[in-house]
Design a protein around this motif. Structure first.
Motif, short mmCIF file in Angstrom:
data_model
loop_
_atom_site.label_atom_id
_atom_site.label_comp_id
_atom_site.label_asym_id
_atom_site.label_seq_id
_atom_site.Cartn_x
_atom_site.Cartn_y
_atom_site.Cartn_z
N ALA A 156 43.89 32.72 39.18
CA ALA A 156 44.45 33.58 38.15
C ALA A 156 43.63 33.50 36.87
O ALA A 156 43.38 34.52 36.20
CB ALA A 156 45.90 33.20 37.88
N GLY A 157 43.20 32.30 36.52
CA GLY A 157 42.38 32.14 35.33
C GLY A 157 41.05 32.85 35.45
O GLY A 157 40.60 33.52 34.51
N ARG A 158 40.40 32.75 36.61
CA ARG A 158 39.12 33.43 36.83
C ARG A 158 39.29 34.95 36.82
O ARG A 158 38.47 35.68 36.25
CB ARG A 158 38.49 32.98 38.14
CG ARG A 158 37.96 31.55 38.12
CD ARG A 158 37.06 31.28 39.32
NE ARG A 158 37.80 31.42 40.58
CZ ARG A 158 38.45 30.43 41.18
NH1 ARG A 158 38.49 29.24 40.61
NH2 ARG A 158 39.06 30.63 42.32
N ALA A 159 40.35 35.42 37.45
CA ALA A 159 40.60 36.86 37.48
C ALA A 159 40.80 37.41 36.08
O ALA A 159 40.33 38.52 35.76
CB ALA A 159 41.82 37.15 38.35
N ALA A 160 41.49 36.66 35.23
CA ALA A 160 41.70 37.10 33.85
C ALA A 160 40.39 37.16 33.08
O ALA A 160 40.16 38.09 32.30
CB ALA A 160 42.69 36.17 33.16
N GLU A 161 39.51 36.19 33.31
CA GLU A 161 38.21 36.18 32.63
C GLU A 161 37.37 37.38 33.02
O GLU A 161 36.61 37.92 32.19
CB GLU A 161 37.46 34.90 32.97
CG GLU A 161 38.04 33.64 32.35
CD GLU A 161 37.32 32.39 32.82
OE1 GLU A 161 36.40 32.51 33.67
OE2 GLU A 161 37.67 31.29 32.36
N LEU A 162 37.48 37.83 34.26
CA LEU A 162 36.66 38.92 34.76
C LEU A 162 37.25 40.30 34.51
O LEU A 162 36.57 41.31 34.69
CB LEU A 162 36.45 38.75 36.28
CG LEU A 162 35.67 37.50 36.71
CD1 LEU A 162 35.74 37.33 38.23
CD2 LEU A 162 34.23 37.57 36.24
N ALA A 163 38.51 40.35 34.10
CA ALA A 163 39.21 41.62 33.97
C ALA A 163 38.73 42.43 32.77
O ALA A 163 38.32 41.87 31.75
CB ALA A 163 40.71 41.38 33.86
#
Length: 218
Positions: free
Chosen positions: A109-116
Motif C-alpha cells: 500500500a505504501g509503494r502504491a501510494a508513492e507511485l500514484a
C-alpha cells in the motif's frame, strides 16, 4: 502524499514495537483489543490498494473532508463489520502471522501510494475523489488509529507531530470550526472524535463547539 507515507510508516513502526502480550491489551476503539485494531489495519491496507487500482473517468464528488460520513454516536463494538473484524483477528492465532500479513499488505500500500498520480480520480464507497484527497483522508485514519493503538500502551511511539497537525486541520474542516488553540493536537483529536470526554476546563475552552461533540467518523 508525503503525509500519507510518513503517517503510515510511523503507525507500522509502532505496530512492530508490540510485544506478544500487547495484542491482548484494550485499544482505543470500543470493543476492540489491540489485536483487532491491527487486523483492521490489514483491511485498511487492502482498501488503499483496491482504491488506487480503481481509477475513475468521472469528476470528483468528494474531497478529503467530505469523504467521511459523520455521526454523533460513538461505536460500541456491536456493528456487524466490527464484530467480523474481531473474528478475523482471532483466526490468526499467532500475532506473528497477523504482523506478517500487515507487513506484506502495508508495504504494498505504501509503494502504491508513492507511485500514484495525485491528480487521478479514484472511486471508493460509491464516490469519486482525487488520489491526493483519498490519501489525505487516510492520514486521518492512520493518525487516529495510531492514538488508538497506544491508548493503553504508553511505551509505544506516538504519532508524528506533522500527522497530528494535519489530522487536526482536517477534523476542523469537517467541523467547520477550529478547536481552541490551547488544546494540543492529540487532545483535540481524542476529544473531538469522542475517544475521551473533555475535562471541565476543556469543555469551557471549547465553548459552543462542546455541544456538537463528538464527530464520529466512518
Amino acid at each position: 502524499m508525503e503525509h500519507f507515507g510518513r503517517s503510515w510508516a510511523a503507525l507500522r513502526t509502532a505496530v512492530g514495537a508490540l510485544a506478544d502480550g500487547d495484542f491482548r491489551a484494550p485499544s482505543g476503539c470500543a470493543g476492540w483489543l489491540v489485536r483487532d485494531l491491527v487486523c483492521h489495519l490489514v483491511i485498511d491496507a487492502q482498501d488503499v490498494l483496491i482504491t488506487l487500482a480503481t481509477p475513475s473517468p468521472e469528476e470528483p464528488t468528494r474531497d478529503a473532508a467530505t469523504y467521511w460520513e459523520v455521526t454523533g454516536r460513538p461505536p460500541d463494538g456491536q456493528d456487524p463489520l466490527d464484530a467480523l473484524t474481531v473474528r478475523l483477528a482471532a483466526a490468526y492465532g499467532d500475532p506473528a502471522l497477523l504482523l506478517h500479513h500487515l507487513d506484506d499488505l502495508g508495504s504494498a500500500a505504501g509503494r502504491a501510494a508513492e507511485l500514484a498520480d495525485p491528480r487521478q480520480p479514484v472511486e471508493t464507497r460509491g464516490q469519486v475523489l482525487t488520489t491526493a484527497d483519498f490519501l489525505d483522508a487516510y492520514v486521518l485514519e492512520w493518525t487516529l488509529h495510531h492514538l488508538d493503538l497506544g491508548a493503553h500502551l504508553p511505551h509505544l511511539p506516538a504519532p508524528p507531530a506533522e500527522g497530528l497537525a494535519r489530522t487536526r486541520h482536517l477534523l476542523e474542516r469537517i467541523a467547520a470550526q477550529p478547536f481552541p488553540a490551547a488544546l494540543p493536537d492529540a487532545d483535540a483529536l481524542l476529544v473531538g472524535t469522542g475517544r475521551r470526554a473533555p475535562t471541565d476546563a476543556e469543555r469551557t475552552a471549547l465553548g459552543p463547539l462542546a455541544a456538537r461533540l463528538p464527530f464520529v467518523l466512518g
